[in-house]
Design a protein around this motif. Structure first.
Motif, mmCIF file in Angstrom:
data_model
loop_
_atom_site.group_PDB
_atom_site.id
_atom_site.type_symbol
_atom_site.label_atom_id
_atom_site.label_comp_id
_atom_site.label_asym_id
_atom_site.label_seq_id
_atom_site.Cartn_x
_atom_site.Cartn_y
_atom_site.Cartn_z
ATOM 1 N N CYS A 83 154.255 48.792 -19.833
ATOM 2 C CA CYS A 83 152.875 49.031 -20.470
ATOM 3 C C CYS A 83 151.720 48.379 -19.683
ATOM 4 C CB CYS A 83 153.111 48.257 -22.050
ATOM 5 S SG CYS A 83 154.361 48.804 -23.067
ATOM 6 N N LYS A 90 145.161 56.019 -24.002
ATOM 7 C CA LYS A 90 146.163 55.565 -24.951
ATOM 8 C C LYS A 90 147.364 56.298 -25.151
ATOM 9 C CE LYS A 90 144.213 56.884 -29.342
ATOM 10 N NZ LYS A 90 143.590 56.510 -30.512
ATOM 11 N N LYS A 91 148.478 55.647 -24.972
ATOM 12 C CA LYS A 91 149.777 56.232 -25.033
ATOM 13 C C LYS A 91 150.680 55.495 -25.551
ATOM 14 C CE LYS A 91 153.114 58.948 -22.388
ATOM 15 N NZ LYS A 91 153.723 59.289 -21.193
ATOM 16 N N ASN A 92 151.129 55.357 -26.843
ATOM 17 C CA ASN A 92 152.199 54.472 -27.470
ATOM 18 C C ASN A 92 152.377 55.073 -28.855
ATOM 19 O OD1 ASN A 92 150.216 52.742 -29.415
ATOM 20 N ND2 ASN A 92 149.146 52.774 -27.514
ATOM 21 N N VAL A 99 146.298 50.832 -24.846
ATOM 22 C CA VAL A 99 147.544 50.380 -24.354
ATOM 23 C C VAL A 99 148.258 51.641 -23.912
ATOM 24 C CG1 VAL A 99 149.824 49.450 -24.846
ATOM 25 C CG2 VAL A 99 147.867 48.574 -25.910
ATOM 26 N N TYR A 100 148.615 51.778 -22.658
ATOM 27 C CA TYR A 100 149.229 53.135 -22.135
ATOM 28 C C TYR A 100 150.735 52.657 -21.554
ATOM 29 C CZ TYR A 100 149.634 57.404 -19.660
ATOM 30 O OH TYR A 100 150.049 58.702 -19.210
ATOM 31 N N VAL A 101 151.787 53.332 -22.299
ATOM 32 C CA VAL A 101 153.183 52.932 -22.041
ATOM 33 C C VAL A 101 153.403 53.977 -20.971
ATOM 34 C CG1 VAL A 101 155.511 52.792 -22.772
ATOM 35 C CG2 VAL A 101 153.709 52.242 -24.256
ATOM 36 N N TYR A 109 160.778 55.577 -24.139
ATOM 37 C CA TYR A 109 159.860 54.483 -23.675
ATOM 38 C C TYR A 109 160.593 53.208 -23.122
ATOM 39 C CZ TYR A 109 155.802 56.881 -25.301
ATOM 40 O OH TYR A 109 154.630 57.719 -25.577
ATOM 41 N N VAL A 153 152.752 46.589 -29.335
ATOM 42 C CA VAL A 153 153.517 47.681 -28.977
ATOM 43 C C VAL A 153 154.794 47.323 -28.134
ATOM 44 C CG1 VAL A 153 153.543 49.486 -26.935
ATOM 45 C CG2 VAL A 153 151.452 49.275 -28.549
ATOM 46 N N LEU A 157 158.912 48.191 -29.440
ATOM 47 C CA LEU A 157 159.696 48.763 -28.325
ATOM 48 C C LEU A 157 161.027 48.099 -28.387
ATOM 49 C CD1 LEU A 157 157.435 49.415 -25.431
ATOM 50 C CD2 LEU A 157 158.573 51.187 -26.901
#
Length: 622
Positions: A83, A90-92, A99-101, A109, A153, A157
């Motif tokens: 992350c 942003k990608k979660n 926050v970008y996973v 993920y 996040v 996960l």
């Protein structure tokens, strides 16, 4: 070739019949990397390995990429997520800002590593500014808290799996020691409090949070400003962590590897003490051989792993036998049948627990009693509270009285007597060299110890070394002795080459990573005056002063033979041997010409002309 034909390095849990503690073993590790992607990570540079300035973000990403390549070989079943926080995009799953996973198609993920994931992550810097972007996620006048979001996040996960069957960790990489430094007043206090509470909630769920700090040029990372509270450091722990935070920038890779490849327990066992007392111990394998991974059969179409299944077929009808197979033993003309469970119960002579039998003086334990690599044990309070207190009392008494404990231990099919030897803690230079605990040493049975077999019963015709030769040899050995030697200092070159080849093929790399053979002699060190003198004295004492002349003669013979071969190769190049063989014209050549081909190809030149021709044809496959 079987790396361990005698099962010397085999652990007890490898026994297929020992299923007592299968459900209590920590099967894998779940790790989430939280990488700070703020502009400060890109702006601040330090000298890298090639002495060129490189950004903190580049070092963080390259160190993670390197550790993933090792992780996919050593622990392929561990699950990893990466992350970035302080990002523009942003990608979660929670749709939180900043926050970008990072991930690739056909992969969750948090999932096992794949070659495609590692390849794409290797190139993440090339498109980072365009696809993901960098921006400060904590700024005055905004309630956005990217660090809080990132921990949230990561915690979401890591909900996968139970804390009892998997170790869960968050590794945080940043060069900002005060993430709320730009915020003032009540807003800063509120954001600090909520972030620390979010971290505490994650830790209460069994998730460990570890910090990998990046120090800025001429300014050390100050852990005490914020992160000491976040990861729970105080007192001595904080004092020990501060030197780590101030380590040089290029040591980042070493720090990450220490955290990624920490010692993991082999299993948890019960230590039964007379009087109805029982405590829990964790066992660790300190030394084990590294071997290539197991062969996995894949489907030729889907490339997915195959699952092997076995079916029993009736010899009379050819039908598949669905009932559980049974064994039988003939007794008084009757076949007595047993189920698999009944047979396992009959064979079981040990419950898999460690049972204390008594104590003996340490002088009774000899070096040759060490039958195979030992295990190291430490107490655990996870299931039985008070185990640590009882273990420490026993440990201190054994050290004070210079005793070792004798216990009964083993799997259902391999029960053994073991010795528990207490090891004192060794601290040097502010760091722990040896941890406190006990070693489980497997003791031999009487038939495991055999008398030494003498190779030469009669030594009358065997040359014996003189006292002077023994002294010279001892002096040489003393000179070349490695100080503080450990087998962990050297990598297996064959294994490293194997992994490098697998990595190059899996990642479609054009070149194989360069492998350094650390087992080769240190020519520079061997040339030092003290070692060279001891080596010369030993050689003269054993082989005499004329040894160099004889060696030189042998070298001259070798050089002459090599020169003859090279001349034969040059002469043989003038002939088209394939065409001569096809046309049957080899018989028209002279014996000397035929010997030119044989010498060039390092074949014997003895025999008549017909023999030489047949030898050439055989070599050419005609």
């Amino acid at each position: 070739m079987d790396m361990d034909p005698d099962d010397v390095f085999r652990d007890d849990e490898d026994d297929p019949e020992n299923d007592l503690l299968q459900d209590r073993q920590s099967s894998k590790e779940l790790v989430v990397f939280l990488v700070d992607a703020s502009p400060k990570m890109f702006n601040i540079t330090c000298p890298g390995e090639d002495q060129e300035n490189t950004s903190h973000f580049h070092v963080a990403v390259s160190c993670i990429a390197q550790s993933l390549k090792v992780q996919i070989i050593n622990r392929p079943y561990d699950e990893i997520a990466i992350c970035f926080f302080n990002t523009r995009e942003k990608k979660n799953l929670q749709d939180l800002n900043g926050v970008y996973v990072f991930n690739v198609a056909e992969r969750e993920y948090l999932d096992s590593l794949t070659a495609r994931f590692i390849k794409e992550f290797d190139r993440v810097e090339e498109s980072f500014s365009k696809v993901i972007g960098s921006q400060y996620g904590i700024v005055p006048g905004s309630r956005d808290n990217s660090l809080y979001n990132a921990i949230w996040v990561a915690q979401a996960l890591l909900r996968k799996g139970s804390a009892k069957t998997a170790d869960k960790r968050i590794l945080l990489l940043t060069n900002e020691d005060d993430p709320f430094g730009s915020i003032k007043g009540v807003t800063k206090l509120d954001m600090t409090r909520t972030t620390l509470q979010r971290a505490k909630d994650a830790q209460d769920l069994g998730i460990a949070i570890e910090l990998l700090p990046l120090s800025r040029p001429n300014e050390e990372f100050n852990v005490s400003l914020f992160y000491a509270d976040l990861i729970g450091l105080d007192g001595d722990e904080l004092a020990q962590f501060m030197p780590l935070a101030g380590e040089r920038f290029e040591d980042m890779n070493k720090q990450l590897r220490k955290r990624m490849f920490k010692k993991r327990r082999v299993r948890r066992i019960s230590f039964m003490i007379p009087g109805g007392l029982s405590i829990e111990l964790n066992t660790y394998a300190l030394i084990r051989p590294s071997v290539p991974g197991k062969v996995t059969w894949l489907d030729s179409v889907t490339n997915l792993p195959l699952k092997a299944e076995r079916s029993l077929i009736c010899a009379d009808t050819g039908a598949i036998v669905k009932e559980a197979n049974k064994r039988f033993q003939t007794y008084k003309n009757k076949d007595i049948t047993f189920t698999t469970d009944e047979l396992s119960e009959i064979k079981r002579v040990s419950t898999g627990n460690l049972r204390l039998l008594g104590f003996k003086p340490l002088s009774c334990l000899k070096d040759y009693h060490n039958l195979k690599p030992s295990l190291f044990v430490c107490p655990s309070d996870e299931e039985v509270m008070g185990s640590t207190c009882i273990f420490i009392a026993l440990y201190r008494s054994m050290i004070r009285l210079k005793r070792f404990a004798v216990a009964f231990y083993g799997s259902s099919s391999r029960p053994q007597l073991v010795a528990l030897v207490a090891q004192e803690e060794i601290i040097d230079g502010g760091g722990q060299i040896e941890p406190p605990g006990m070693h489980i040493i497997y003791l031999p049975y009487s038939d495991d110890i055999r008398p030494i077999e003498e190779l030469h019963a009669d030594t009358s015709g065997v040359p014996l070394a003189t006292d002077d030769q023994i002294q010279k040899a001892a002096a040489l050995v003393k000179r070349v002795d490695l100080k503080d030697f450990s087998v962990c200092q050297f990598s297996n070159p064959a294994l490293q080459s194997h992994y490098a080849l697998v990595q190059a093929m899996a990642l479609d790399e054009d070149e194989m990573p360069e492998i350094t053979d650390e087992t080769l002699p240190d020519e520079e060190g061997m040339a030092r005056p003290g070692i060279a003198k001891a080596l010369e004295e030993f050689k003269i004492c054993v082989y005499g002063e004329n040894y160099e002349e004889e060696d030189e003669k042998a070298n001259n013979v070798g050089k002459k033979r090599k020169q003859i071969t090279e001349e034969a190769v040059n002469k043989a190049a003038y002939y088209d041997w394939g065409k001569l063989a096809d046309d049957g014209k080899l018989k028209d050549l002279t014996v000397q010409e035929l010997k030119t081909y044989l010498t060039a190809n390092k074949l014997t030149v003895a025999g008549k002309k017909e023999v030489l021709i047949n030898r050439i044809l055989t070599h050419m496959g005609k």
